[in-house]
Scaffold this motif. Structure first.
Motif, short mmCIF file in Angstrom:
data_model
loop_
_atom_site.label_atom_id
_atom_site.label_comp_id
_atom_site.label_asym_id
_atom_site.label_seq_id
_atom_site.Cartn_x
_atom_site.Cartn_y
_atom_site.Cartn_z
N SER A 65 0.82 -1.22 0.00
CA SER A 65 0.00 0.00 0.00
C SER A 65 0.85 1.27 0.00
CB SER A 65 -0.98 -0.01 1.17
OG SER A 65 -1.90 -1.07 1.01
N PRO A 66 1.88 1.39 0.85
CA PRO A 66 2.72 2.60 0.79
C PRO A 66 3.45 2.76 -0.54
CG PRO A 66 3.09 1.44 2.86
CD PRO A 66 2.25 0.55 2.00
N THR A 67 3.83 1.63 -1.14
CA THR A 67 4.52 1.70 -2.44
C THR A 67 3.57 2.22 -3.50
OG1 THR A 67 5.98 -0.11 -1.81
CG2 THR A 67 5.79 0.36 -4.16
N ILE A 68 2.34 1.74 -3.49
CA ILE A 68 1.34 2.22 -4.45
C ILE A 68 1.12 3.72 -4.26
CG2 ILE A 68 -1.13 2.14 -5.01
CD1 ILE A 68 -0.92 -0.93 -4.57
N THR A 69 0.98 4.15 -3.03
CA THR A 69 0.78 5.57 -2.73
C THR A 69 1.94 6.41 -3.25
OG1 THR A 69 -0.55 5.03 -0.79
CG2 THR A 69 0.41 7.24 -0.87
N THR A 70 3.15 5.95 -3.02
CA THR A 70 4.34 6.70 -3.46
C THR A 70 4.45 6.74 -4.98
OG1 THR A 70 5.52 6.17 -1.43
CG2 THR A 70 6.86 6.80 -3.34
N LEU A 71 4.23 5.60 -5.63
CA LEU A 71 4.31 5.57 -7.09
C LEU A 71 3.24 6.46 -7.72
CD1 LEU A 71 4.95 1.76 -7.60
CD2 LEU A 71 6.60 3.62 -7.95
N ALA A 100 1.25 -0.31 -12.01
CA ALA A 100 0.24 -1.25 -12.53
C ALA A 100 0.45 -2.64 -11.93
CB ALA A 100 0.30 -1.29 -14.05
N LEU A 101 1.70 -3.09 -11.86
CA LEU A 101 1.99 -4.39 -11.27
C LEU A 101 1.58 -4.41 -9.80
CD1 LEU A 101 3.27 -7.22 -11.22
CD2 LEU A 101 5.44 -6.09 -10.68
N MET A 102 1.95 -3.39 -9.05
CA MET A 102 1.62 -3.34 -7.63
C MET A 102 0.11 -3.33 -7.41
SD MET A 102 4.54 -3.54 -6.24
CE MET A 102 4.44 -3.07 -4.55
N LYS A 103 -0.63 -2.61 -8.24
CA LYS A 103 -2.09 -2.58 -8.11
C LYS A 103 -2.68 -3.96 -8.43
CE LYS A 103 -3.17 2.29 -8.84
NZ LYS A 103 -3.86 3.26 -9.71
N THR A 104 -2.13 -4.62 -9.43
CA THR A 104 -2.61 -5.95 -9.80
C THR A 104 -2.32 -6.94 -8.67
OG1 THR A 104 -2.31 -5.48 -12.14
CG2 THR A 104 -2.44 -7.81 -11.51
N LEU A 105 -1.12 -6.88 -8.12
CA LEU A 105 -0.77 -7.75 -6.99
C LEU A 105 -1.70 -7.51 -5.81
CD1 LEU A 105 3.13 -7.66 -7.00
CD2 LEU A 105 1.68 -9.64 -7.46
N THR A 106 -1.98 -6.27 -5.52
CA THR A 106 -2.86 -5.92 -4.41
C THR A 106 -4.27 -6.43 -4.65
OG1 THR A 106 -1.52 -3.99 -3.86
CG2 THR A 106 -3.77 -4.00 -3.04
N SER A 107 -4.75 -6.25 -5.86
CA SER A 107 -6.09 -6.74 -6.21
C SER A 107 -6.15 -8.25 -6.07
CB SER A 107 -6.44 -6.31 -7.63
OG SER A 107 -7.65 -6.86 -8.03
N TRP A 108 -5.14 -8.94 -6.59
CA TRP A 108 -5.08 -10.40 -6.49
C TRP A 108 -5.02 -10.83 -5.02
CZ3 TRP A 108 -1.38 -13.87 -4.68
CH2 TRP A 108 -1.58 -15.20 -5.04
N THR A 109 -4.20 -10.14 -4.25
CA THR A 109 -4.07 -10.45 -2.83
C THR A 109 -5.41 -10.31 -2.12
OG1 THR A 109 -1.76 -9.75 -2.81
CG2 THR A 109 -2.88 -9.80 -0.68
N ASP A 110 -6.11 -9.22 -2.40
CA ASP A 110 -7.43 -9.01 -1.77
C ASP A 110 -8.39 -10.14 -2.11
OD1 ASP A 110 -6.54 -6.65 -0.63
OD2 ASP A 110 -7.43 -5.37 -2.18
#
Length: 176
Positions: A106-112, A137-147
């Motif tokens: 989450s902090p990485t997504i916010t920073t990017l 985009a990768l981080m958002k996809t990973l987060t979505s998959w994780t959720d």
């Protein structure tokens, strides 16, 4: 408390595994002890069993509580605080994934996103902007998959994991 050789091996390995994931060895070993023993223990019991300083145990227990992996348990007739962890491996897995997501993804997504939204982004070359956008985009996809994975029942998640392994074998041409 006297530990069997198997319990000792489990705890020592859990400590080694933890260090590979960036977690303090004692923190990991305390968690392993609570998990493998399966009953609430006092900080004194933990210190004596693992042969570590009481202050180290206290700090490690705070860390485990911050990660929501250990909680205080009260034992009838004993005024001391006892500590326990979940004995459900899937609950532990979910807790670790949820906490790592909150602390790292989450902090990485916010920073990017802040980088891309910044007026200074226009001063960056196209390739750098593209790399930031691709990483976001990768981080958002990973987060979505994780959720989505965190919402599944353990039995469904296990089926999905097994199916994924079979798909990988098929893709590699290792059909059975």
């Amino acid at each position: 408390m006297e530990l069997t050789p198997v319990k000792q091996k489990f705890i020592l390995h859990w400590g080694e595994m933890g260090t590979m994931w960036g977690v303090n060895r004692t923190v990991s070993q305390i968690h392993a002890l609570l998990y493998i023993v399966g009953t609430p223990l006092t900080a004194e019991d933990i210190a004596d069993t693992l042969g570590v300083a009481r202050s180290n145990v206290s700090n490690s227990l705070k860390e485990l509580q911050n990660w929501k992996l250990v909680k205080v348990a009260h034992v009838m007739g004993d005024r001391r605080a006892h500590f326990e962890t979940s004995l459900d491996v899937w609950e532990l897995f979910r807790t670790v994934v949820r906490e790592r997501k909150e602390r790292e993804l989450s902090p990485t997504i916010t920073t990017l996103q802040a980088c891309l939204d910044s007026p200074e982004i226009d001063q960056e070359d196209r390739a750098s902007k593209a790399r930031i956008a691709e990483t976001l985009a990768l981080m958002k996809t990973l987060t979505s998959w994780t959720d989505e994975m965190l919402r599944l029942e353990p039995s469904t998640l296990m089926k999905l994991l097994k199916m994924g392994a079979k798909v990988q074998q098929f893709v590699r041409g290792e059909e059975k």
